[in-house]
Design an enzyme around this catalytic site. Sequence first.
Site, PDB file in Angstrom:
ATOM      1  N   GLU A 105       0.870  -1.181   0.000  1.00 28.41           N
ATOM      2  CA  GLU A 105       0.000   0.000   0.000  1.00 28.41           C
ATOM      3  C   GLU A 105       0.909   1.234   0.000  1.00 28.41           C
ATOM      4  OE1 GLU A 105      -3.444   1.034   0.063  1.00 28.41           O
ATOM      5  OE2 GLU A 105      -2.340   2.929   0.050  1.00 28.41           O
TER       6      GLU A 105
ATOM      7  N   GLY B  48       3.431   0.107  -5.567  1.00 27.84           N
ATOM      8  CA  GLY B  48       3.262  -1.264  -6.042  1.00 27.84           C
ATOM      9  C   GLY B  48       4.130  -1.577  -7.240  1.00 27.84           C
TER      10      GLY B  48
ATOM     11  N   ASP C   2      -5.856  -4.250  -6.263  1.00 26.35           N
ATOM     12  CA  ASP C   2      -7.020  -3.570  -5.696  1.00 26.35           C
ATOM     13  C   ASP C   2      -6.677  -2.083  -5.703  1.00 26.35           C
ATOM     14  OD1 ASP C   2      -9.068  -2.587  -4.190  1.00 26.35           O
ATOM     15  OD2 ASP C   2      -8.691  -3.856  -2.432  1.00 26.35           O
TER      16      ASP C   2
END
Lengths: 286, 483
Positions: A106, A138, A155
Amino acid sequence: MELWYSEQHTPNVRFSVKVNRTLYTAHSGIQQIDVFDSREFGRFLTLDGLMMLTEKDEFIYHEMIVHVPMAVKQDAKTVLVIGAGDGGTVRELARYPGIERIDMVEIDREVVDVCREFLPGTASGLDDPRLNIFYEDGLRFVRDKVDMYDVILVDSTDPFGPGEGLFTREFYGNCHKALKADGVLVNQHESPYYDYYADSMRRAHIRIREFFPVCKVYQAHIPTYPSGHWLFGFASKVLDPVDSVDTAAWNLLGITTRYYNTDLHKGCFALPTYVYDVLDGGRDGQ
Amino acid sequence: MNENLQRRAPIYEALIRTKRDRVVSFDVPGHKQGRGNPDLTDFLGTQCLSVDLNSRKPLDNLIHPVSVIHKAEEIAAEAFGAADSFFMVNGTTGAVQAMIFSVCKSGEKIILPRNVHRSAINALILSGAEPVYVNPGVDKRLGIPLGMDPDDVARAIAENPDAKAILVNNPTYYGICSDIRKITGLAHDAGMYLLADEAHGTHFYFGDGLPESAMSAGADMAAVSMHKTGGSLTQSSILLTGANMNSGHVRKIINLTQTTSASYLLMSSLDLSRRNLALNGKGIFAKVVEMADYARAEIDKIGGYYCYSHDLANGRSIFEYDKTKLSIYTLDIGLAGKEVHDILRDRYDIQLELGDLANILAILSVGDRVFEIERLVSALSEIKRLHSRDRAGMIDHEYIEPIVDVKPKAAFYADKINMLLRDAAGMISAEFVMAYPPGIPILAPGERITGEIIEYIEYSREKGCILTGTEDMNVERINVVEV
């Protein structure tokens, strides 16, 4: 006085939710983070003013991003989750005892901290002992990973702002490298309805298809996302999401869900004709 | 530096006042604050069109500045540590030409490195000045031209004591700096002017730990591309002069070729960029260097690429290196820089500043963020994984020493014969041949065409460089001087 949260779904369309009160508002240095409380959807999180999740309908998104790939790859031991600071995706993953390691990347630590404080329903997943959280980009994280993961779940936020790098050719190529030979990549794939989102969806689809022989799209109904009609991309080097799913074995796991079930698993890959057209139209170029 | 003064932006402030006063325009431009061109207004924005105004008393006039432009130029001069500054709207090309015209008349000599920008050689064609080229040397491995060794400059001065000026790139396109302080000393001792092409050096004036700026080194004139790393609009630039220059003379020279309808969009962008850099430049460029260093470290981890930086410095032809530039040598993964440049653009939607035969160059400046750096690094990692190949069969390029047989102006205006380039060995070129990138002349008017040069041009063509300069758009034929 009435307080309303409004999101501009297109320059001509607005989606509004009546707000009881603001629970949190701050800029993290990366993005604007807000948490509101509402009568209709309970608490909800927005990033840069865009709806990320509500307590009321988050189960749809999180069940669909997790259980579809996990039903195909029930023996998954290592899972990488990119984004997902709210914890909902990890909460669903944590229900599979066979998973040995979950790496979550994250970019914004403050999202995690804020969700822990205000959205315990999703953030509860973040306490699983199999979870390792990495606070970084990421794109950077996957760059040097080779043949490590059975499942990668992207996500992400929308492909504008901090999540932009997660919709790029370099990212999908790196994911291909980071996945094992029979690994599965699932990413949130935007919406097919409004042009702006459909264009992002098509570009993402084209780029994934370059790397993965199996590249399918499935849908879910998420009331608080633009148009309510949301897509996910399923990509794999070998596994077909419908042909290779063992529904009986998944049902024996005894995982209770509210949206996902094994009939829906097969059905969600059947798309409206106009969506097929948008996806196929991408075959000729960008 | 007077911080209160630097907070001012006189041109910008005057435009805001003009807008606020709702002045009715019965002058040019004819779009009248955008009303006459709705599509353009829709595209660029009402705010933008509303300040696209013509020179008038409250807005001053770039040709003869006495109020707000004069004030803005004074404040800019202070920010850059110059005696005077001149806002330029014809690009740094205009500023480089104004420098040369200011100090060199027809037939007079100027000492300059071969890897000057074509704008400098064009200035010689217009003025009739004569070039004395100093070989900048070349890094054998990287194949890039370097800076000028002070010993070579001293030799050129000794051989040409009648030269009027020395021009220094500070830095070169690739970020390499000569010892400008020492060369300025040599020039002044010999009674010559020191001119600096600082097209890529704006940030030297504002960041810490960067190479020395021309003005601080005592140079007489410097052409600074504010738009390249300083954040102003494309085509805006600043010419700086030191205490030895007559500003009235320089203004007169500038007015020979510069437009009489200077754009207030460009001028206000110079004003606001200068303010931003003067007030925030230290922090901005510290961050830029940090990002460039981070990118170098990440790219080193991929392996196969070589990111060079200050480690190249040798105290002479590479006195200093501009660390904000991200220069990467690509031949070790079997790909020409130009090939990596094109793959990045076509497959990854990443545009670099240049790709030459062996290197790529990314320019980092006031507008960059780490998100984009991550994309670049990841794309390079993918290109190595998917496209790298054996290095065999790839030849390196070399600096080719020019042979100036005829003055540029004489060759440019001579009677010419048009012939196939491949048959032109031994002839004298009447035209430029440039390979973009990096945009340094392979041939300039007046120079002898050799077999080696023809081979190099063909090689550049084969590798996908854009060749320009000749009348023949395909650069297969060339005009040579009739003998």
